[in-house]
Design a protein around this motif. Structure first.
Motif, short mmCIF file in Angstrom:
data_model
loop_
_atom_site.label_atom_id
_atom_site.label_comp_id
_atom_site.label_asym_id
_atom_site.label_seq_id
_atom_site.Cartn_x
_atom_site.Cartn_y
_atom_site.Cartn_z
N SER A 29 8.50 13.20 6.76
CA SER A 29 9.44 12.11 6.49
C SER A 29 10.56 12.07 7.54
O SER A 29 10.99 10.99 7.96
CB SER A 29 10.05 12.27 5.09
N ALA A 61 9.07 10.63 10.65
CA ALA A 61 8.86 9.19 10.43
C ALA A 61 10.18 8.43 10.54
O ALA A 61 10.24 7.33 11.11
CB ALA A 61 8.21 8.94 9.07
N ALA A 74 11.10 8.01 14.18
CA ALA A 74 10.24 7.01 14.83
C ALA A 74 10.61 5.59 14.38
O ALA A 74 10.65 4.66 15.19
CB ALA A 74 8.78 7.31 14.52
N TYR A 75 10.89 5.42 13.08
CA TYR A 75 11.32 4.10 12.58
C TYR A 75 12.65 3.69 13.22
O TYR A 75 12.86 2.50 13.53
CB TYR A 75 11.46 4.13 11.06
N ALA A 117 5.43 6.07 13.39
CA ALA A 117 6.18 6.13 12.13
C ALA A 117 5.29 5.81 10.94
O ALA A 117 5.35 6.49 9.90
CB ALA A 117 7.36 5.16 12.19
N HIS A 141 4.54 8.33 7.99
CA HIS A 141 4.92 7.85 6.66
C HIS A 141 3.73 7.96 5.71
O HIS A 141 3.87 8.40 4.56
CB HIS A 141 5.39 6.40 6.79
N TRP A 144 5.63 0.90 2.73
CA TRP A 144 4.60 1.20 3.72
C TRP A 144 3.61 0.05 3.85
O TRP A 144 3.24 -0.35 4.95
CB TRP A 144 3.87 2.49 3.34
N TYR A 188 11.48 -2.37 9.37
CA TYR A 188 11.64 -1.02 9.92
C TYR A 188 12.94 -0.38 9.44
O TYR A 188 12.99 0.82 9.17
CB TYR A 188 11.61 -1.05 11.45
N CYS A 215 13.32 2.98 7.22
CA CYS A 215 14.25 4.09 7.53
C CYS A 215 14.97 4.55 6.26
O CYS A 215 15.11 5.76 6.01
CB CYS A 215 15.28 3.64 8.56
N GLN A 262 12.73 6.60 3.96
CA GLN A 262 12.53 7.96 4.46
C GLN A 262 13.79 8.81 4.27
O GLN A 262 13.71 9.99 3.91
CB GLN A 262 12.14 7.94 5.94
#
Length: 270
Positions: free
Chosen positions: A9, A12, A15-16, A45, A49, A76, A99, A103, A106
């Protein structure tokens, strides 16, 4: 090497954040955002995820459909769908929204204690089908709402003759509106099937614990169905379509998450 859901997480989330920043920093640039960076980060991401979500949902004791896990799952689904749509057609306004929300899910996974709500859906395939329909219907209808927001923004800028905000990386108004109503129709049909399957296969469909959810879901279905009818037969669009789409989405969100938020988040802290 097995990675923990917390680490997945966290990665992820990073990356997000990169994908979100990549879009926002150049959202109105004539050349558009750096798509290679955006979609590379988003793809990483989404995969991370998915692995984190799988580990959280499917436990040794059964399926953990806590509120946070359900929100993360729907997030997702929407993120995957919007990302794939953006590869085929301009959807730049939607990317930072989905996105950014990813975030937040996560981050919530990292800082919120995990609430366990174990189910055994493998023993009740019909209920699993109902839940699957409900999740997909909600994701599609929220996508329709996002496209409605995009249509409203583009329409507003065109009326103001502000063409600097409407670049070639944004969809034509007619195309975005057409996709909005296609999603709306598909989501409304799926929601109707979800309500029907729940009424047929769930023994506690009219129980007090589920009553408010079902009533709000049915009212939302009527709102969406009315809009589909009005668009097809009366040509409803613009502000009317926007208002009804937002209204239906709010009702459906309250139906899906209202009581669970009170029970799992607010009451749990008392």
């Amino acid at each position: 090497m097995h990675m923990s859901p917390v680490l997945l997480s966290a990665l992820a989330l990073i990356a997000y954040l990169i994908a979100t920043a990549s879009v926002l920093l150049r959202i109105f640039h004539p050349a558009g955002p750096h798509f290679k960076t955006t979609f590379s980060a988003a793809s990483i991401a989404i995969v991370l995820h998915m692995f984190a979500l799988t580990a959280l949902l499917f436990t040794d004791n059964g399926q953990n459909f806590s509120l946070l896990n359900v929100v993360s799952l729907i997030c997702w689904l929407i993120t995957v769908a919007i990302t794939l749509a953006a590869l085929r057609s301009p959807a730049i306004l939607l990317l930072p929204v989905v996105y950014g929300f990813a975030c937040l899910t996560q981050l919530a996974t990292l800082i919120t204690p995990q609430y366990m709500q174990i189910q055994h859906f493998e023993q009740h395939i019909s209920i699993l089908a109902h839940i699957f329909l409900a999740f997909i219907a909600y994701a599609v209808l929220i996508m329709a709402m996002l496209y409605s927001l995009q249509v409203s923004y583009i329409s507003h800028k065109l009326k103001q003759k502000d063409f600097t905000a409407v670049t070639r990386h944004m969809p034509p108004l007619v195309y975005a509106e057409k996709l909005q109503f296609r999603l709306l129709l598909a989501g409304t049909i799926l929601l109707g099937l979800a309500l029907l399957s729940g009424a047929l296969f769930m023994d506690n469909w009219l129980a007090k614990a589920n009553l408010h959810k079902n009533v709000l879901s049915f009212i939302a279905f009527l709102v969406f169905a009315l809009l589909c009818w009005g668009h097809a037969h009366k040509g409803w669009r613009g502000k009317t379509a926007y208002t009804l789409t937002i209204t239906g989405s709010v009702l459906l969100t309250l139906a899906y998450f209202g009581s669970r938020f009170v029970r799992e988040i607010l009451l749990d802290k008392l």
